[in-house]
Scaffold this motif. Sequence first.
Motif, PDB file in Angstrom:
ATOM      1  N   ARG A 195      -3.119   4.669  -3.535  1.00  0.00           N
ATOM      2  CA  ARG A 195      -1.911   5.412  -3.909  1.00  0.00           C
ATOM      3  C   ARG A 195      -1.649   6.504  -2.630  1.00  0.00           C
ATOM      4  O   ARG A 195      -0.569   6.684  -2.109  1.00  0.00           O
ATOM      5  CB  ARG A 195      -2.188   6.334  -4.832  1.00  0.00           C
TER       6      ARG A 195
ATOM      7  N   HIS B 238      -0.105   4.582   0.249  1.00  0.00           N
ATOM      8  CA  HIS B 238       1.112   4.093  -0.104  1.00  0.00           C
ATOM      9  C   HIS B 238       2.161   5.263   0.564  1.00  0.00           C
ATOM     10  O   HIS B 238       2.974   5.128   0.966  1.00  0.00           O
ATOM     11  CB  HIS B 238       1.411   3.518  -1.479  1.00  0.00           C
ATOM     12  N   ASN B 239       1.767   6.285   0.048  1.00  0.00           N
ATOM     13  CA  ASN B 239       2.572   7.541   0.234  1.00  0.00           C
ATOM     14  C   ASN B 239       2.503   7.718   1.799  1.00  0.00           C
ATOM     15  O   ASN B 239       3.559   8.461   2.260  1.00  0.00           O
ATOM     16  CB  ASN B 239       1.946   8.916  -0.348  1.00  0.00           C
TER      17      ASN B 239
END
Length: 65
Positions: free
Chosen positions: A3, A6-7
Amino acid sequence: MKRSQHNERLLAVIAFAAVLFTPPLILIFDQHAADTPSWLPLYLFIAWLAVIALVAWLMERPRDR
Protein backbone atom coordinates in the motif's frame (compact mmCIF):
# COMPACT_ATOMS: atom_id res chain seq x y z
CA MET A 1 2.22 -4.25 -4.35
CA LYS A 2 2.41 -2.77 -0.88
CA ARG A 3 0.00 0.00 0.00
CA SER A 4 2.79 2.46 0.86
CA GLN A 5 4.60 1.75 -2.42
CA HIS A 6 1.36 2.36 -4.30
CA ASN A 7 0.85 5.69 -2.51
CA GLU A 8 4.44 6.73 -3.26
CA ARG A 9 3.95 6.03 -6.96
CA LEU A 10 0.73 8.04 -7.02
CA LEU A 11 2.51 10.95 -5.34
CA ALA A 12 5.26 10.69 -7.95
CA VAL A 13 2.67 10.95 -10.73
CA ILE A 14 1.17 14.01 -9.04
CA ALA A 15 4.60 15.62 -8.83
CA PHE A 16 5.25 14.73 -12.49
CA ALA A 17 1.94 16.34 -13.49
CA ALA A 18 2.76 19.44 -11.46
CA VAL A 19 6.06 19.80 -13.30
CA LEU A 20 4.44 19.24 -16.70
CA PHE A 21 1.91 22.01 -16.13
CA THR A 22 4.14 24.66 -14.53
CA PRO A 23 4.03 28.00 -16.34
CA PRO A 24 7.76 28.10 -17.31
CA LEU A 25 7.49 24.78 -19.14
CA ILE A 26 4.20 25.71 -20.77
CA LEU A 27 5.66 29.02 -21.96
CA ILE A 28 8.44 27.16 -23.77
CA PHE A 29 5.85 25.46 -25.98
CA ASP A 30 3.79 28.63 -26.36
CA GLN A 31 6.51 30.48 -28.27
CA HIS A 32 6.11 30.41 -32.03
CA ALA A 33 7.09 32.35 -35.10
CA ALA A 34 4.58 34.62 -36.83
CA ASP A 35 3.85 32.17 -39.65
CA THR A 36 3.74 28.92 -37.65
CA PRO A 37 1.10 27.67 -35.23
CA SER A 38 1.79 27.27 -31.54
CA TRP A 39 2.82 23.85 -30.21
CA LEU A 40 0.95 24.53 -26.96
CA PRO A 41 -2.30 22.65 -27.75
CA LEU A 42 -0.38 19.55 -28.85
CA TYR A 43 1.87 19.70 -25.77
CA LEU A 44 -1.10 20.07 -23.41
CA PHE A 45 -2.93 17.18 -25.07
CA ILE A 46 0.10 14.84 -24.91
CA ALA A 47 0.98 15.84 -21.33
CA TRP A 48 -2.59 15.31 -20.13
CA LEU A 49 -2.74 11.99 -21.97
CA ALA A 50 0.49 10.87 -20.27
CA VAL A 51 -0.83 11.77 -16.82
CA ILE A 52 -4.13 9.97 -17.42
CA ALA A 53 -2.33 6.90 -18.78
CA LEU A 54 0.04 6.75 -15.79
CA VAL A 55 -2.79 7.06 -13.27
CA ALA A 56 -4.84 4.42 -15.09
CA TRP A 57 -1.84 2.08 -15.15
CA LEU A 58 -1.23 2.58 -11.42
CA MET A 59 -4.86 2.15 -10.46
CA GLU A 60 -5.18 -1.17 -12.28
CA ARG A 61 -5.20 -3.98 -9.79
CA PRO A 62 -4.01 -7.45 -10.62
CA ARG A 63 -6.88 -9.88 -10.94
CA ASP A 64 -7.13 -12.59 -8.31
CA ARG A 65 -7.24 -16.08 -9.74
